[in-house]
Enzyme design. Structure first.
Site, PDB file in Angstrom:
ATOM      1  N   HIS A  13      -5.653   3.369  23.699  1.00 56.34           N
ATOM      2  CA  HIS A  13      -6.949   2.749  23.967  1.00 56.34           C
ATOM      3  C   HIS A  13      -8.095   3.753  23.893  1.00 56.34           C
ATOM      4  O   HIS A  13      -9.262   3.352  23.827  1.00 56.34           O
ATOM      5  CB  HIS A  13      -6.938   2.030  25.324  1.00 56.34           C
ATOM      6  CG  HIS A  13      -6.852   2.917  26.515  1.00 56.34           C
ATOM      7  ND1 HIS A  13      -5.681   3.165  27.186  1.00 56.34           N
ATOM      8  CD2 HIS A  13      -7.802   3.619  27.185  1.00 56.34           C
ATOM      9  CE1 HIS A  13      -5.906   3.954  28.205  1.00 56.34           C
ATOM     10  NE2 HIS A  13      -7.192   4.254  28.233  1.00 56.34           N
ATOM     11  N   ASP A  35       0.784   2.223  24.416  1.00 56.28           N
ATOM     12  CA  ASP A  35      -0.507   2.847  24.711  1.00 56.28           C
ATOM     13  C   ASP A  35      -0.473   4.357  24.486  1.00 56.28           C
ATOM     14  O   ASP A  35      -0.959   5.137  25.310  1.00 56.28           O
ATOM     15  CB  ASP A  35      -0.947   2.541  26.143  1.00 56.28           C
ATOM     16  CG  ASP A  35      -2.449   2.705  26.346  1.00 56.28           C
ATOM     17  OD1 ASP A  35      -3.138   3.033  25.360  1.00 56.28           O
ATOM     18  OD2 ASP A  35      -2.921   2.521  27.483  1.00 56.28           O
ATOM     19  N   SER A  72      -7.343   9.016  31.199  1.00 51.85           N
ATOM     20  CA  SER A  72      -6.492   8.451  30.155  1.00 51.85           C
ATOM     21  C   SER A  72      -6.111   9.501  29.123  1.00 51.85           C
ATOM     22  O   SER A  72      -6.966  10.188  28.558  1.00 51.85           O
ATOM     23  CB  SER A  72      -7.204   7.302  29.442  1.00 51.85           C
ATOM     24  OG  SER A  72      -7.050   6.103  30.140  1.00 51.85           O
TER      25      SER A  72
END
Length: 586
Positions: A139, A170, A248
């Site tokens: 993402h 992911d 992230s």
């Protein structure tokens, strides 16, 4: 039901990304483009968020205050970042392997599929794994127009290239070709799957500042977890270390300085604190091995069966199954290799020699149990699995080839959406991204239910909709139509958007007849449509009447047209649609 969202960093924005009863709130470093007609759910109090850092001020959900026990002062994380010395259990060289990711995204416009949405920027984290490559979250770099990375203590940003993106897990693999970037760099090594209560340290570039951040905690839980971005169920590590927007793609270390996973999402709610999630090295190694094997990411396989737990003794006795053993096969996906191998009413009791319990779990390590889906996720698309079943009281073993699931309405579209414009009628395949952009309320209950509960009958099947009508004299009377499924063209059932384009091109009739739900007809004169189309495209600034993929020759993937009339009934197409814990897809 808790929702999940991965960890981005953008400017003071939370936007909903509803996907099959799950609401996503993304946070990036610049404001993403506004979505159309979307209703924000203010009543939802729980969410799992994707974590990457946003530039500028954060919204109220992202900003938290804590009280200093000694000075009784309040500190805002978005105003002041608590600095952590480099000396805590992790060598400085390991910290230097963690970089900050700057990405400019240009997402497709699903409502106007011939163009892109406005660009927006986000920041996240990544780390070096050797051979000129880095790992980050999918993402963080999906729909990227430009990706740059910056090392710790350096003021130079280096251009990076995206090599592979694994939406389900992911994870993304990126590379930097500039040799200066790698000068003096040390790559991280991967460690084993941690145990409960093992110490864990998360490193990244979250909100609160530009310098690297380090947070510590312990491993709270290891189980099959819902992945927000990929809408999938894979092994995940739950930790209590603080994970914030911008983390992230950053690594999580054990006490030995080995990377035990990748930070990617966090659970937020009024009754939950410090619940973060890390992608374990087992999932990371699957992604990397898949890339090495095939030169691209092919995905995680599925068995393609809908299962029911068998906790009730009467149910087991009725099906002649020993107590505490097996799960019931309720439905088999027609597009899976298991179709024809398994039958409704079979009881699945083992997978590659590992016994499956009546709750759908299998032994995990010494004294734990984990979801049966974990065994399937350890394999690769194309692998063969031996499955033990009980059919009508008889034990037998069958073999099936594992493959990726086929969705009628896909969760993610890696490329630009397909579209076809005929006499101002804009046709496009229905996707979750389209539903998110237009809003569920714009589809109507019947079409929305079909999107949520329709299994693919054959590979390549799509729900083709008329998304809008570009008004012109040739389509007068149809201008108010939109977001309706077209089921037939001149009497022929439509399989997908490419099939529709093929039927239109091959039409020899005077009229183009599009049949919608409940026998609603749209009829257009073929010659007048051909004359009007160039003018319609010019008036609306559209470069071409169809997407590039529809210029290629049509290839029928269904193999057997009888599958068009196959009645497989309705079934929830994902575990997130299932409220009862007695059901699961594998």
């Amino acid at each position: 039901m808790a929702a999940i969202a991965a960890l981005f960093s953008t400017s003071s924005l939370s936007f909903s990304s509803s996907s099959r009863k799950t609401t996503f709130y993304c946070s990036c470093s610049a404001k993403p483009p506004p979505t159309r007609k979307h209703v924000f759910d203010k009543n939802r109090t729980h969410e799992v968020e994707r974590v990457s850092q946003r530039r500028g001020k954060e919204d109220g959900h992202a900003v938290k205050s804590v009280k200093n026990k000694d000075k009784s002062l309040l500190y805002d994380y978005d105003l002041e970042e608590q600095q952590v010395p480099d000396t805590i259990d992790i060598a400085s060289s390991f910290l230097n392997a963690v970089v900050k990711v700057y990405c400019t995204h240009t997402a497709p416009d699903y409502s106007l599929p011939w163009q892109k949405q406005r660009q927006y920027a986000s920041t996240g984290s990544a780390f070096m794994i050797g051979d000129g490559k880095l790992l980050t979250n999918a993402h963080c770099v999906q729909h990227s127009s430009q990706v740059k990375v910056k090392k710790r203590g350096d003021d130079t940003k280096y251009v990076a290239k995206v090599l592979a993106i694994g939406i389900e897990c992911d994870i993304a693999l990126i590379s930097v070709e500039n040799e200066k970037f790698w000068k003096g760099a040390e790559s991280l090594s991967f460690g084993r799957l941690p145990s409960l209560q093992d110490s864990v340290t998360v490193v990244g570039y979250p909100l609160g500042g530009d310098t690297i951040s380090v947070t510590k905690g312990i491993v709270s839980r290891i189980e099959v977890t819902s992945y927000a971005h990929g809408s999938s169920d894979l092994l995940g590590i739950q930790i209590d270390a603080a994970i914030n927007s911008g983390n992230s793609g950053g690594p999580a270390f054990n006490e030995q300085g080995e990377c035990i996973g990748v930070a990617f999402q966090v659970y937020r709610g009024d009754d939950a604190e410090n619940i973060g999630y890390v992608i374990p090295t087992t999932v990371v190694s699957h992604f990397l091995n898949d890339y090495e094997r095939n030169g691209k990411y092919t995905g995680f396989p599925s068995l393609g069966v809908l299962l029911q737990k068998m906790e009730n003794p009467a149910l087991s006795e009725c099906l002649k199954v020993p107590d505490h053993e097996g799960v019931l096969v309720r439905k088999v996906e027609p597009t899976s290799s298991a179709y024809g191998v398994f039958k409704k009413g079979d009881v699945l009791v083992s997978f590659d020699g590992v016994s499956v319990g009546n709750e759908g779990t299998v032994p995990f390590r010494s004294s734990e149990r984990i979801g049966f889906r974990y065994l399937i996720s350890q394999k690769y698309c194309g692998d063969v699995a031996e499955v033990g079943i009980i059919r009508a009281g008889s034990h037998m073993k069958v073999k099936t080839v594992l493959s990726a699931r086929e969705y009628v309405v896909p969760y993610h579209i890696d490329e630009n959406p397909s579209y076809l414009i005929v006499a101002g009628l804009v046709f496009t395949p229905l996707s979750e991204a389209f539903i998110e952009e237009e809003g569920e309320e714009s589809l109507g209950l019947k079409l929305l239910a079909r999107a949520r509960y329709s299994l693919a009958r054959f590979r390549g099947e799509q729900i083709v909709i008329l998304s809008q009508v570009l008004a012109h004299d040739v389509n007068i009377g149809y201008e108010d139509m939109g977001n309706e499924q077209v089921v037939k063209f001149n009497g022929t059932a439509i399989k997908n958007i490419h099939h529709l384009a093929h039927l239109v091109d091959a039409c020899k009739e005077k009229y183009l007849i599009f049949e919608f739900e409940d026998n609603y007809l749209v009829v257009v004169d073929k010659e007048k449509a051909a004359e009007a189309s160039p003018r319609i495209l010019k008036d609306n600034g559209i470069p071409t009447g169809r997407s590039a993929d529809l210029f290629a020759p049509y290839v029928d993937l269904s193999e057997d047209n009888r599958l068009l009339n196959l009645d497989i009934g309705d079934a929830p197409i994902s575990n997130s649609e299932i409220d009862s814990e007695g059901l699961l897809w594998a």
